[in-house]
Design a protein around this motif. Sequence first.
Motif, PDB file in Angstrom:
ATOM      1  N   MET A   1     -11.736   4.749 -20.749  1.00  0.00           N
ATOM      2  CA  MET A   1     -12.122   4.837 -18.892  1.00  0.00           C
ATOM      3  C   MET A   1     -11.393   5.016 -17.845  1.00  0.00           C
ATOM      4  O   MET A   1     -10.371   5.597 -17.696  1.00  0.00           O
ATOM      5  N   HIS A   2     -12.592   5.972 -16.243  1.00  0.00           N
ATOM      6  CA  HIS A   2     -11.967   6.901 -15.518  1.00  0.00           C
ATOM      7  C   HIS A   2     -10.505   5.950 -14.948  1.00  0.00           C
ATOM      8  O   HIS A   2     -10.914   4.981 -14.180  1.00  0.00           O
ATOM      9  N   GLU A   3      -9.121   6.313 -14.700  1.00  0.00           N
ATOM     10  CA  GLU A   3      -8.013   6.009 -13.469  1.00  0.00           C
ATOM     11  C   GLU A   3      -8.184   7.203 -12.437  1.00  0.00           C
ATOM     12  O   GLU A   3      -7.259   8.142 -13.335  1.00  0.00           O
ATOM     13  N   PRO A   4      -8.056   7.038 -11.723  1.00  0.00           N
ATOM     14  CA  PRO A   4      -7.721   7.755 -10.526  1.00  0.00           C
ATOM     15  C   PRO A   4      -5.814   8.568 -11.103  1.00  0.00           C
ATOM     16  O   PRO A   4      -5.687   7.418 -10.527  1.00  0.00           O
ATOM     17  N   ASP A   5      -6.021   9.639 -10.181  1.00  0.00           N
ATOM     18  CA  ASP A   5      -4.061   9.946 -10.810  1.00  0.00           C
ATOM     19  C   ASP A   5      -4.231  10.821  -9.203  1.00  0.00           C
ATOM     20  O   ASP A   5      -4.198  11.269  -8.232  1.00  0.00           O
ATOM     21  N   TYR A   6      -3.415   9.453  -8.792  1.00  0.00           N
ATOM     22  CA  TYR A   6      -2.448  10.078  -7.268  1.00  0.00           C
ATOM     23  C   TYR A   6      -0.646  10.717  -7.643  1.00  0.00           C
ATOM     24  O   TYR A   6      -0.493  10.042  -6.950  1.00  0.00           O
ATOM     25  N   GLY A   7      -0.671  10.714  -9.009  1.00  0.00           N
ATOM     26  CA  GLY A   7       0.542  11.343  -9.495  1.00  0.00           C
ATOM     27  C   GLY A   7       1.084  12.345  -8.504  1.00  0.00           C
ATOM     28  O   GLY A   7       0.151  13.181  -8.317  1.00  0.00           O
ATOM     29  N   VAL A   8       2.156  12.886  -8.122  1.00  0.00           N
ATOM     30  CA  VAL A   8       3.016  13.682  -7.704  1.00  0.00           C
ATOM     31  C   VAL A   8       3.967  14.121  -8.483  1.00  0.00           C
ATOM     32  O   VAL A   8       5.067  15.011  -8.518  1.00  0.00           O
ATOM     33  N   ALA A   9       4.552  13.402  -9.727  1.00  0.00           N
ATOM     34  CA  ALA A   9       5.941  13.818  -9.820  1.00  0.00           C
ATOM     35  C   ALA A   9       5.983  14.997 -10.609  1.00  0.00           C
ATOM     36  O   ALA A   9       5.423  15.199 -11.051  1.00  0.00           O
ATOM     37  N   GLY A  10       7.469  15.796 -10.415  1.00  0.00           N
ATOM     38  CA  GLY A  10       7.558  16.320 -10.874  1.00  0.00           C
ATOM     39  C   GLY A  10       7.039  17.658 -10.118  1.00  0.00           C
ATOM     40  O   GLY A  10       7.499  18.959 -10.124  1.00  0.00           O
ATOM     41  N   VAL A 185      -6.540  22.656   0.857  1.00  0.00           N
ATOM     42  CA  VAL A 185      -5.758  22.760   2.724  1.00  0.00           C
ATOM     43  C   VAL A 185      -6.442  21.867   3.347  1.00  0.00           C
ATOM     44  O   VAL A 185      -7.375  21.012   3.375  1.00  0.00           O
ATOM     45  N   ASN A 186      -6.019  20.618   3.868  1.00  0.00           N
ATOM     46  CA  ASN A 186      -6.519  19.948   4.520  1.00  0.00           C
ATOM     47  C   ASN A 186      -5.254  18.659   5.646  1.00  0.00           C
ATOM     48  O   ASN A 186      -4.827  19.907   5.472  1.00  0.00           O
ATOM     49  N   CYS A 187      -5.854  17.659   6.337  1.00  0.00           N
ATOM     50  CA  CYS A 187      -5.506  18.132   7.668  1.00  0.00           C
ATOM     51  C   CYS A 187      -5.648  16.334   7.862  1.00  0.00           C
ATOM     52  O   CYS A 187      -6.907  15.607   7.471  1.00  0.00           O
ATOM     53  N   VAL A 188      -4.405  15.855   8.520  1.00  0.00           N
ATOM     54  CA  VAL A 188      -4.690  14.406   8.924  1.00  0.00           C
ATOM     55  C   VAL A 188      -3.994  14.169  10.239  1.00  0.00           C
ATOM     56  O   VAL A 188      -3.388  15.272  10.708  1.00  0.00           O
ATOM     57  N   ALA A 189      -5.442  13.307  11.134  1.00  0.00           N
ATOM     58  CA  ALA A 189      -5.269  13.214  12.577  1.00  0.00           C
ATOM     59  C   ALA A 189      -4.922  11.446  12.831  1.00  0.00           C
ATOM     60  O   ALA A 189      -5.776  11.011  12.229  1.00  0.00           O
ATOM     61  N   PRO A 190      -3.543  11.159  12.318  1.00  0.00           N
ATOM     62  CA  PRO A 190      -3.063  10.000  13.021  1.00  0.00           C
ATOM     63  C   PRO A 190      -3.543   9.675  14.093  1.00  0.00           C
ATOM     64  O   PRO A 190      -3.931  10.208  15.769  1.00  0.00           O
ATOM     65  N   GLY A 191      -4.338   8.154  14.521  1.00  0.00           N
ATOM     66  CA  GLY A 191      -3.689   7.664  16.025  1.00  0.00           C
ATOM     67  C   GLY A 191      -2.449   7.443  16.572  1.00  0.00           C
ATOM     68  O   GLY A 191      -1.780   7.987  15.819  1.00  0.00           O
ATOM     69  N   LEU A 192      -1.837   6.114  17.109  1.00  0.00           N
ATOM     70  CA  LEU A 192      -0.738   6.058  17.846  1.00  0.00           C
ATOM     71  C   LEU A 192       0.076   5.781  16.701  1.00  0.00           C
ATOM     72  O   LEU A 192       0.229   4.211  15.657  1.00  0.00           O
ATOM     73  N   ILE A 193       0.781   5.921  15.873  1.00  0.00           N
ATOM     74  CA  ILE A 193       1.477   5.765  14.811  1.00  0.00           C
ATOM     75  C   ILE A 193       3.510   5.262  15.788  1.00  0.00           C
ATOM     76  O   ILE A 193       4.099   6.396  16.505  1.00  0.00           O
ATOM     77  N   GLN A 194       3.949   4.305  15.217  1.00  0.00           N
ATOM     78  CA  GLN A 194       5.296   4.391  15.642  1.00  0.00           C
ATOM     79  C   GLN A 194       5.857   5.162  15.319  1.00  0.00           C
ATOM     80  O   GLN A 194       6.466   4.502  14.156  1.00  0.00           O
ATOM     81  N   SER A 234      -2.275  14.882  -3.869  1.00  0.00           N
ATOM     82  CA  SER A 234      -2.642  13.885  -5.294  1.00  0.00           C
ATOM     83  C   SER A 234      -3.892  14.841  -6.130  1.00  0.00           C
ATOM     84  O   SER A 234      -4.724  15.191  -5.712  1.00  0.00           O
ATOM     85  N   PRO A 235      -3.719  14.860  -7.869  1.00  0.00           N
ATOM     86  CA  PRO A 235      -4.901  15.530  -8.461  1.00  0.00           C
ATOM     87  C   PRO A 235      -6.512  14.594  -8.065  1.00  0.00           C
ATOM     88  O   PRO A 235      -7.792  14.929  -8.343  1.00  0.00           O
ATOM     89  N   ALA A 236      -6.113  12.568  -7.310  1.00  0.00           N
ATOM     90  CA  ALA A 236      -7.493  12.068  -7.204  1.00  0.00           C
ATOM     91  C   ALA A 236      -7.799  12.731  -5.841  1.00  0.00           C
ATOM     92  O   ALA A 236      -9.019  12.828  -5.929  1.00  0.00           O
ATOM     93  N   ALA A 237      -7.331  14.048  -5.194  1.00  0.00           N
ATOM     94  CA  ALA A 237      -8.596  14.391  -3.989  1.00  0.00           C
ATOM     95  C   ALA A 237      -8.481  16.658  -4.342  1.00  0.00           C
ATOM     96  O   ALA A 237      -9.067  16.713  -3.947  1.00  0.00           O
ATOM     97  N   SER A 238      -8.645  16.478  -5.879  1.00  0.00           N
ATOM     98  CA  SER A 238      -9.291  17.471  -6.247  1.00  0.00           C
ATOM     99  C   SER A 238     -10.249  18.542  -5.964  1.00  0.00           C
ATOM    100  O   SER A 238     -10.793  19.087  -5.340  1.00  0.00           O
TER     101      SER A 238
END
Length: 264
Positions: A1-10, A185-194, A234-238
């Motif tokens: 079964m496939h498990e997503p890899d959100y890892g950034v260790a190392g 290369v990606n971008c995040v566009a937040p709304g209002l953050i405290q 992470s690799p999950a966003a390859s």
Amino acid sequence: MHEPDYGVAGRTAIVTGASQGIGKAIAETLAASGANVVICSRAQERVDPVAEAIDDECEGTALAVECNVREREQVDALVDATVAEFGGVDVLVNNAGGEFVAPFEDISPNGWNAIVDLNLNGTVHCTQVAGEVMRENGGGSIVNLSSVNGQHAAPGESHYGAAKAAIIRLTETLAVEWAPHGIRVNCVAPGLIQTPGVAETLGIDSEQMPEREEVDRRIGHGEEIADLVQFLVSPAASFVTGETVTAKGVPKPGNSMSEGLGLE
Ligand SMILES: NC(=O)c1ccc[n+]([C@@H]2O[C@H](COP(=O)([O-])OP(=O)(O)OC[C@H]3O[C@@H](n4cnc5c(N)ncnc54)[C@H](OP(=O)(O)O)[C@@H]3O)[C@@H](O)[C@H]2O)c1
């Protein structure tokens, strides 16, 4: 079964503007997952405590560097320090940014230049310098902080909106140019953050923000942006590059947007 890899260790991640707010949350989140983080702000004494807390509490280690992202030589030194300490750069999060609110006609040339220099040119400096290391080392991942104000008009924020909109197009262009080098290369566009920065801009205590009745959505927390950044690097966003992901929360019931979404 496939498990997503959100890892950034190392992996080694540079997070700019990490003495407080969203950048601090991103650095802590990546380090909690085992990344080594290099964090910067304009003042060593503001970024040192963040690094000490990370070293105490997280799996990854932290290096704190004083660096004004508007100064190319300081960015060169930031990346040199990263390579000397950890051997390379795998992740760059261009988070350092800020603004003041003013009608367009009242913004002086100095004021305009300061906001564009911080938000856009700071991102350019860090991306060019860290990107060179990534290209030499076979790849990496970059996340740029834009804003919903770079996607839609926000009165009083012409300078900030113009810079944040430019960051979105820069992201799209670099994703294509640097794809052959294995760099996403990606971008995040937040709304209002405290964050302390928003509280200062609005002239209120940061604890008052959730009570503001004029806000039509729940106000977000830095950790909610940090989780998104971790996914993107992470690799999950390859298969994700050149994208701008908006994170602005769910409309509160009773406003026109929530009605449109069938939330009532
Ligand atoms: N909070 C929001 O609602 C929101 C919404 C959309 C987008 N954003 C974007 O998200 C990012 C973080 O926002 P935030 O609200 O967390 O900001 P913040 O609370 O004002 O924190 C800004 C951080 O950037 C650092 N910084 C400022 N100028 C710098 C420079 N020239 N060189 C290096 N570091 C610098 C500050 O540290 P020092 O003062 O110690 O230098 C601080 O660590 C920004 O790009 C912002 O535009 C925020």
